[in-house]
Scaffold this motif. Structure first.
Motif, PDB file in Angstrom:
ATOM      1  N   ILE A   9       0.693  -1.061   0.050  1.00  0.00           N
ATOM      2  CA  ILE A   9       0.187  -0.052   0.108  1.00  0.00           C
ATOM      3  C   ILE A   9       0.741   1.310  -0.064  1.00  0.00           C
ATOM      4  CG2 ILE A   9      -1.937  -1.014   1.029  1.00  0.00           C
ATOM      5  CD1 ILE A   9      -1.210   0.284   3.772  1.00  0.00           C
ATOM      6  N   MET A  10       0.302   2.386  -0.518  1.00  0.00           N
ATOM      7  CA  MET A  10       1.028   3.684  -0.530  1.00  0.00           C
ATOM      8  C   MET A  10      -0.014   4.571   0.273  1.00  0.00           C
ATOM      9  SD  MET A  10       1.876   6.162  -3.628  1.00  0.00           S
ATOM     10  CE  MET A  10       2.828   5.095  -4.244  1.00  0.00           C
ATOM     11  N   ASN A  11       0.184   5.670   0.893  1.00  0.00           N
ATOM     12  CA  ASN A  11      -0.421   6.454   1.572  1.00  0.00           C
ATOM     13  C   ASN A  11      -1.412   7.208   0.554  1.00  0.00           C
ATOM     14  OD1 ASN A  11      -0.980   9.564   2.495  1.00  0.00           O
ATOM     15  ND2 ASN A  11      -0.529   8.382   4.323  1.00  0.00           N
ATOM     16  N   GLY A  12      -2.883   7.109   0.819  1.00  0.00           N
ATOM     17  CA  GLY A  12      -3.819   7.596  -0.123  1.00  0.00           C
ATOM     18  C   GLY A  12      -3.486   9.198  -0.565  1.00  0.00           C
ATOM     19  N   PHE A  13      -3.315   9.987   0.329  1.00  0.00           N
ATOM     20  CA  PHE A  13      -2.968  11.513   0.155  1.00  0.00           C
ATOM     21  C   PHE A  13      -1.951  11.725  -0.795  1.00  0.00           C
ATOM     22  CE2 PHE A  13      -5.620  11.166   4.175  1.00  0.00           C
ATOM     23  CZ  PHE A  13      -6.725  11.815   3.477  1.00  0.00           C
ATOM     24  N   LEU A  14      -0.914  10.811  -0.475  1.00  0.00           N
ATOM     25  CA  LEU A  14       0.562  10.891  -1.335  1.00  0.00           C
ATOM     26  C   LEU A  14       0.210  10.488  -2.633  1.00  0.00           C
ATOM     27  CD1 LEU A  14       3.559  11.619  -1.582  1.00  0.00           C
ATOM     28  CD2 LEU A  14       3.834   9.201  -0.630  1.00  0.00           C
ATOM     29  N   ILE A  19      -0.861  11.521  -8.426  1.00  0.00           N
ATOM     30  CA  ILE A  19      -1.702  11.887  -9.871  1.00  0.00           C
ATOM     31  C   ILE A  19      -2.165  12.955 -10.284  1.00  0.00           C
ATOM     32  CG2 ILE A  19      -4.154  10.862 -10.394  1.00  0.00           C
ATOM     33  CD1 ILE A  19      -3.515   8.711  -8.370  1.00  0.00           C
ATOM     34  N   ALA A  20      -2.030  13.868  -9.229  1.00  0.00           N
ATOM     35  CA  ALA A  20      -2.379  15.435  -9.851  1.00  0.00           C
ATOM     36  C   ALA A  20      -1.326  15.962 -10.415  1.00  0.00           C
ATOM     37  CB  ALA A  20      -2.793  15.955  -8.463  1.00  0.00           C
ATOM     38  N   LEU A  21      -0.049  15.639  -9.777  1.00  0.00           N
ATOM     39  CA  LEU A  21       1.101  16.090 -10.694  1.00  0.00           C
ATOM     40  C   LEU A  21       1.243  15.481 -12.043  1.00  0.00           C
ATOM     41  CD1 LEU A  21       3.513  16.283  -7.672  1.00  0.00           C
ATOM     42  CD2 LEU A  21       2.288  18.199  -8.543  1.00  0.00           C
ATOM     43  N   LEU A  22       1.079  14.367 -12.082  1.00  0.00           N
ATOM     44  CA  LEU A  22       0.977  13.624 -13.298  1.00  0.00           C
ATOM     45  C   LEU A  22      -0.121  13.864 -14.472  1.00  0.00           C
ATOM     46  CD1 LEU A  22       1.630   9.922 -12.180  1.00  0.00           C
ATOM     47  CD2 LEU A  22       3.176  11.508 -13.420  1.00  0.00           C
ATOM     48  N   VAL A  23      -1.293  14.208 -13.831  1.00  0.00           N
ATOM     49  CA  VAL A  23      -2.145  15.037 -14.667  1.00  0.00           C
ATOM     50  C   VAL A  23      -1.817  16.184 -15.342  1.00  0.00           C
ATOM     51  CG1 VAL A  23      -4.658  15.848 -14.831  1.00  0.00           C
ATOM     52  CG2 VAL A  23      -4.189  13.527 -13.896  1.00  0.00           C
ATOM     53  N   ALA A  24      -1.308  17.075 -14.365  1.00  0.00           N
ATOM     54  CA  ALA A  24      -0.820  18.553 -14.700  1.00  0.00           C
ATOM     55  C   ALA A  24       0.537  18.380 -15.674  1.00  0.00           C
ATOM     56  CB  ALA A  24      -0.406  19.176 -13.449  1.00  0.00           C
ATOM     57  N   GLY A  25       1.021  17.337 -15.600  1.00  0.00           N
ATOM     58  CA  GLY A  25       2.356  16.931 -16.341  1.00  0.00           C
ATOM     59  C   GLY A  25       1.519  16.633 -17.634  1.00  0.00           C
ATOM     60  N   THR A  26       0.753  15.777 -17.791  1.00  0.00           N
ATOM     61  CA  THR A  26       0.102  15.435 -18.987  1.00  0.00           C
ATOM     62  C   THR A  26      -0.324  16.830 -20.047  1.00  0.00           C
ATOM     63  OG1 THR A  26      -0.406  13.441 -18.064  1.00  0.00           O
ATOM     64  CG2 THR A  26      -1.693  14.260 -20.150  1.00  0.00           C
ATOM     65  N   VAL A  27      -1.105  17.401 -19.244  1.00  0.00           N
ATOM     66  CA  VAL A  27      -1.722  18.828 -19.647  1.00  0.00           C
ATOM     67  C   VAL A  27      -0.507  19.514 -20.379  1.00  0.00           C
ATOM     68  CG1 VAL A  27      -3.075  20.832 -19.299  1.00  0.00           C
ATOM     69  CG2 VAL A  27      -3.746  18.578 -18.380  1.00  0.00           C
ATOM     70  N   PHE A  28       0.562  19.818 -19.493  1.00  0.00           N
ATOM     71  CA  PHE A  28       1.585  20.765 -19.785  1.00  0.00           C
ATOM     72  C   PHE A  28       2.447  20.126 -21.143  1.00  0.00           C
ATOM     73  CE2 PHE A  28       6.055  21.959 -19.534  1.00  0.00           C
ATOM     74  CZ  PHE A  28       5.806  23.433 -19.759  1.00  0.00           C
ATOM     75  N   ILE A  78      -7.955   6.137   3.395  1.00  0.00           N
ATOM     76  CA  ILE A  78      -7.699   5.957   1.824  1.00  0.00           C
ATOM     77  C   ILE A  78      -6.079   5.445   1.586  1.00  0.00           C
ATOM     78  CG2 ILE A  78      -7.033   8.573   1.692  1.00  0.00           C
ATOM     79  CD1 ILE A  78      -8.487   8.324  -1.355  1.00  0.00           C
ATOM     80  N   VAL A  79      -6.099   4.681   0.761  1.00  0.00           N
ATOM     81  CA  VAL A  79      -4.883   4.140   0.542  1.00  0.00           C
ATOM     82  C   VAL A  79      -4.514   3.632  -1.041  1.00  0.00           C
ATOM     83  CG1 VAL A  79      -4.175   3.120   2.684  1.00  0.00           C
ATOM     84  CG2 VAL A  79      -5.236   1.795   1.012  1.00  0.00           C
ATOM     85  N   VAL A  80      -3.500   3.610  -1.517  1.00  0.00           N
ATOM     86  CA  VAL A  80      -3.235   3.349  -2.983  1.00  0.00           C
ATOM     87  C   VAL A  80      -2.593   1.816  -2.819  1.00  0.00           C
ATOM     88  CG1 VAL A  80      -2.077   3.546  -5.170  1.00  0.00           C
ATOM     89  CG2 VAL A  80      -2.873   5.591  -3.972  1.00  0.00           C
ATOM     90  N   THR A  81      -3.123   0.676  -3.585  1.00  0.00           N
ATOM     91  CA  THR A  81      -2.609  -0.439  -3.413  1.00  0.00           C
ATOM     92  C   THR A  81      -2.256  -0.884  -4.973  1.00  0.00           C
ATOM     93  OG1 THR A  81      -3.205  -2.768  -2.693  1.00  0.00           O
ATOM     94  CG2 THR A  81      -4.912  -1.765  -3.705  1.00  0.00           C
ATOM     95  N   VAL A  82      -2.212  -2.231  -5.210  1.00  0.00           N
ATOM     96  CA  VAL A  82      -1.740  -2.826  -6.345  1.00  0.00           C
ATOM     97  C   VAL A  82      -2.815  -2.350  -7.556  1.00  0.00           C
ATOM     98  CG1 VAL A  82      -1.363  -4.856  -7.693  1.00  0.00           C
ATOM     99  CG2 VAL A  82      -0.898  -4.741  -5.408  1.00  0.00           C
TER     100      VAL A  82
END
Length: 282
Positions: A9-14, A19-28, A78-82
């Motif tokens: 698992i990964m901390n969900g807020f992290l 994900i937000a930074l990746l979406v911003a990178g995609t738009v840029f 909230i977490v991020v898992t596999v």
């Protein structure tokens, strides 16, 4: 048998921040016409987003990826898992199961009706998911089987108080039922907290006859106690009279006095006294 283990698992807020930074990178990247970099950022964002999982208190999530057990998540929040995994939520809360009224025969062959309430909770989510099929139904069936097994070991009732009975030893019967259930449900990762009888009665077709039998047995038991007490009282009375020297009784008079005292004590109705004023020839 599968043993429960911790899933990655990964901390969900992290994870959401990444994900937000990746979406911003995609738009840029798209605005900079760097479509390859933008596509990579978008794919990574979607991949991480597919692993976002929300877990409530007293719940666990079993993670399955491509048919393989990856682990269990017990951390609430909230977490991020596999990513792209199948996640099954299992409740760890305490629950009740009320069995149906079962018709079984006690150890003496008398048909009785019996029911119980089972208090349980899941302690191993992996076993509950993989070792049995639909663990809730498994708990219900095994509970009724255990109730039948315990009910056939004891008589419904007895007046001799020389053995355990279903009606007279509810605590011992409940403890044995709990032990029996725990042995059966351990394979499903279930812990039995308590098992109590909620209904116990003779079956309707013999209820009236067994009630008469109980009444007769109770009367016999009571009469036996009365007779035992009466014999002791008569014996003490005769010994007291002889010890104090009030009267001298031969065997015939002892038998007569014993008979009179026993009749007076054991009789259902009050004895009518007969006063002896002496004979004409005395």
């Amino acid at each position: 048998m599968i043993q429960e283990k911790q899933a990655w698992i990964m901390n969900g807020f992290l994870g959401i921040l990444i994900i937000a930074l990746l979406v911003a990178g995609t738009v840029f990247s798209i605005f900079q016409q760097q479509f390859v970099l933008g596509g990579i950022c978008l794919i990574v964002a979607i991949t991480l987003g597919s692993g976002i999982t929300l877990i409530q208190p007293n719940q666990s999530v079993v993670v399955i990826f491509l048919g393989k057990y990856m682990g269990t998540i017990r951390q609430e929040g909230i977490v991020v898992t596999v990513p792209f995994s199948v996640r099954r939520t299992i409740s760890l809360r305490v629950r009740n199961f009320n069995s149906n009224r079962l018709k079984v025969n006690d150890v003496n062959g008398n048909p009785i009706e019996i029911a119980a309430v089972i208090v349980f909770k899941v302690i191993d989510a992996a076993k509950a998911v993989f070792d049995v099929d639909r663990y809730e139904q498994f708990v219900e069936i095994q509970s009724e089987t255990a109730i039948r097994a315990v009910a056939t070991k004891y008589p419904y009732d007895t007046f001799e108080n020389v053995e355990l009975t279903l009606r007279g030893n509810a605590e011992e019967v409940s403890n044995e039922l709990t032990t029996e259930l725990q042995e059966r449900l351990r394979v499903a990762g279930v812990e039995v907290i308590e098992a109590r009888l909620t209904h116990l009665a003779y079956s309707t077709e013999i209820a009236q006859a067994m009630l008469q039998r109980q009444q007769a047995s109770a009367i016999i038991a009571a009469r036996k106690k009365i007779v035992e007490g009466a014999v002791g009282m008569v014996q003490d009375a005769i010994e007291q009279l002889e010890h104090d020297g009030l009267v001298e009784l031969d065997d015939e008079r002892k038998a007569a006095m014993t008979n009179n005292l026993l009749v007076a004590i054991v009789s259902d109705h009050g004895a009518q006294p007969v006063i002896n004023t002496g004979s004409l020839y005395q």
